[in-house]
Write an enzyme that holds these catalytic residues in place. Structure first.
Site, PDB file in Angstrom:
ATOM      1  N   GLY A 141       0.816  -1.204   0.000  1.00  0.00           N
ATOM      2  CA  GLY A 141       0.000   0.000   0.000  1.00  0.00           C
ATOM      3  C   GLY A 141       0.852   1.256   0.000  1.00  0.00           C
ATOM      4  O   GLY A 141       2.041   1.228   0.331  1.00  0.00           O
ATOM      5  N   CYS A 142       0.240   2.378  -0.354  1.00  0.00           N
ATOM      6  CA  CYS A 142       0.989   3.632  -0.493  1.00  0.00           C
ATOM      7  C   CYS A 142       1.439   4.176   0.867  1.00  0.00           C
ATOM      8  O   CYS A 142       2.626   4.465   1.069  1.00  0.00           O
ATOM      9  CB  CYS A 142       0.158   4.662  -1.247  1.00  0.00           C
ATOM     10  N   PHE A 143       0.513   4.318   1.811  1.00  0.00           N
ATOM     11  CA  PHE A 143       0.910   4.738   3.155  1.00  0.00           C
ATOM     12  C   PHE A 143       1.875   3.721   3.761  1.00  0.00           C
ATOM     13  O   PHE A 143       2.855   4.084   4.421  1.00  0.00           O
ATOM     14  CB  PHE A 143      -0.317   4.883   4.059  1.00  0.00           C
TER      15      PHE A 143
END
Length: 337
Positions: A141-143
């Site tokens: 995921g990005c975060f």
């Protein structure tokens, strides 16, 4: 040439993936599937691609060698969370086709298998060797990517206890489907905390930290070891994270620790000067900066949520899986001004 298929190509991550692969010297897009846009030109949906591709979105699937549009080497899944597992349950993908999933369906170890596939967590900074021999990748995921890159050297040195982190993301992190908090009139000149202490990326972050520091708990063992408050920002792309931990090492020792950890990585860099978002937007880079006051260490990390946080990292993983130079097709320029 690596023959590529994409499922779910009409959204932000799908569009970014198409942009990268059109210009990738060793990749050829065979088909891009989209139920809602079948028959439309890709450039009708992703209008910046006018003049760059004549491909149209398809809605038919017929996987297997010699079966026309689905005679591919790798399949990217750019679907909503939960839909990738459903897709693989409903479609028998031949073993010879590699799969890279950009959703969160297979990131946790206890959920990483389906049928005859075992998904490897696709964070090259810690799993490069496994990625190189993998048939299936769960793209982080990005975060999760940004937070992990800021903390992994501490985990490797067994220095993590409680972590307090906050981060802000652009509107593209919310996906292309309109919602009350993604309209321009709501986002402009506005900011909001959301999913406080409950963000869906917490599990994969703690899993990676536990991988390097066995004493750091998994989320199901201790969900309070990592406290994360995400924020919605009034810009379109990028993530900026600040993580606070207690650490007795000096700042000089910590900078040496971080630079040694990332010395052989392709896209993660430790800065001696304060970092900012424009350094990474429109690139596959992640940049890190350390600050220390007393025993408190603050680790700042930044990346582009659609590139290193999603489609760029997916292409990086594809390069590794097919034995290409890791940076192939990803030497992108930041937008300074």
């Amino acid at each position: 040439m690596i023959k590529v298929g994409i499922i779910g190509g009409a959204g932000y991550t799908g569009g970014e993936l198409i942009r990268l692969l059109i210009n990738h010297p060793q990749a050829e897009i065979v088909f891009v599937n989209s139920k809602s846009n079948a028959g439309n030109l890709i450039s009708f949906v992703h209008q910046d691609l006018i003049g760059e591709t004549d491909l149209k979105f398809s809605n038919s699937l017929s996987f297997g060698e010699g079966r026309g549009e689905a005679d591919i080497d790798v399949l990217f899944l750019c679907l909503g969370h939960g839909d990738s597992r459903k897709f693989l349950e409903e479609n028998n993908i031949p073993d010879g086709i590699k799969v890279i999933d950009l959703a969160n369906d297979f990131r946790l170890n206890q959920k990483s298998e389906i049928r005859n596939r075992k998904f490897i967590y696709g964070l090259p900074e810690i799993n490069k060797t496994e990625i190189q021999s993998a048939q299936s990748i769960a793209n982080p995921g990005c975060f999760a990517t940004s937070i992990q890159l800021g903390l992994l050297p501490l985990a490797k040195a067994n220095l993590l206890n409680e972590i307090y982190t906050t981060g802000i993301t652009g509107s593209t992190g919310a996906g292309q489907k309109l919602a009350a908090t993604s309209h321009f009139s709501w986002r402009a000149n506005n900011i909001q905390a959301y999913k406080t202490l409950t963000h869906q990326h917490l599990g994969e972050i703690q899993q990676s930290l536990h991988q390097l520091q066995n004493s750091f708990p998994l989320a199901e063992e201790n969900s309070e070891a990592l406290s994360f408050v995400p924020w919605r920002g009034d810009f379109t792309r990028g993530i900026f994270i600040s993580s606070t931990v207690t650490c007795k090492l000096t700042l000089a020792e910590l900078n040496d620790l971080y630079k040694d950890f990332y010395k052989d990585t392709a896209f993660t860099f430790v800065s001696d000067e304060p970092i900012f978002l424009k350094q990474v937007v429109n690139t596959n880079k992640a940049v890190i900066y350390l600050e220390k006051v007393g025993t408190k260490l603050v680790v700042h990390s930044a990346l582009d949520n659609l590139l290193k946080g999603a489609s760029g990292q997916a292409v990086q993983n594809m390069n590794l899986m097919f034995g290409l130079e890791e940076t192939t097709g990803l030497k992108l320029k930041a937008t300074g001004f």
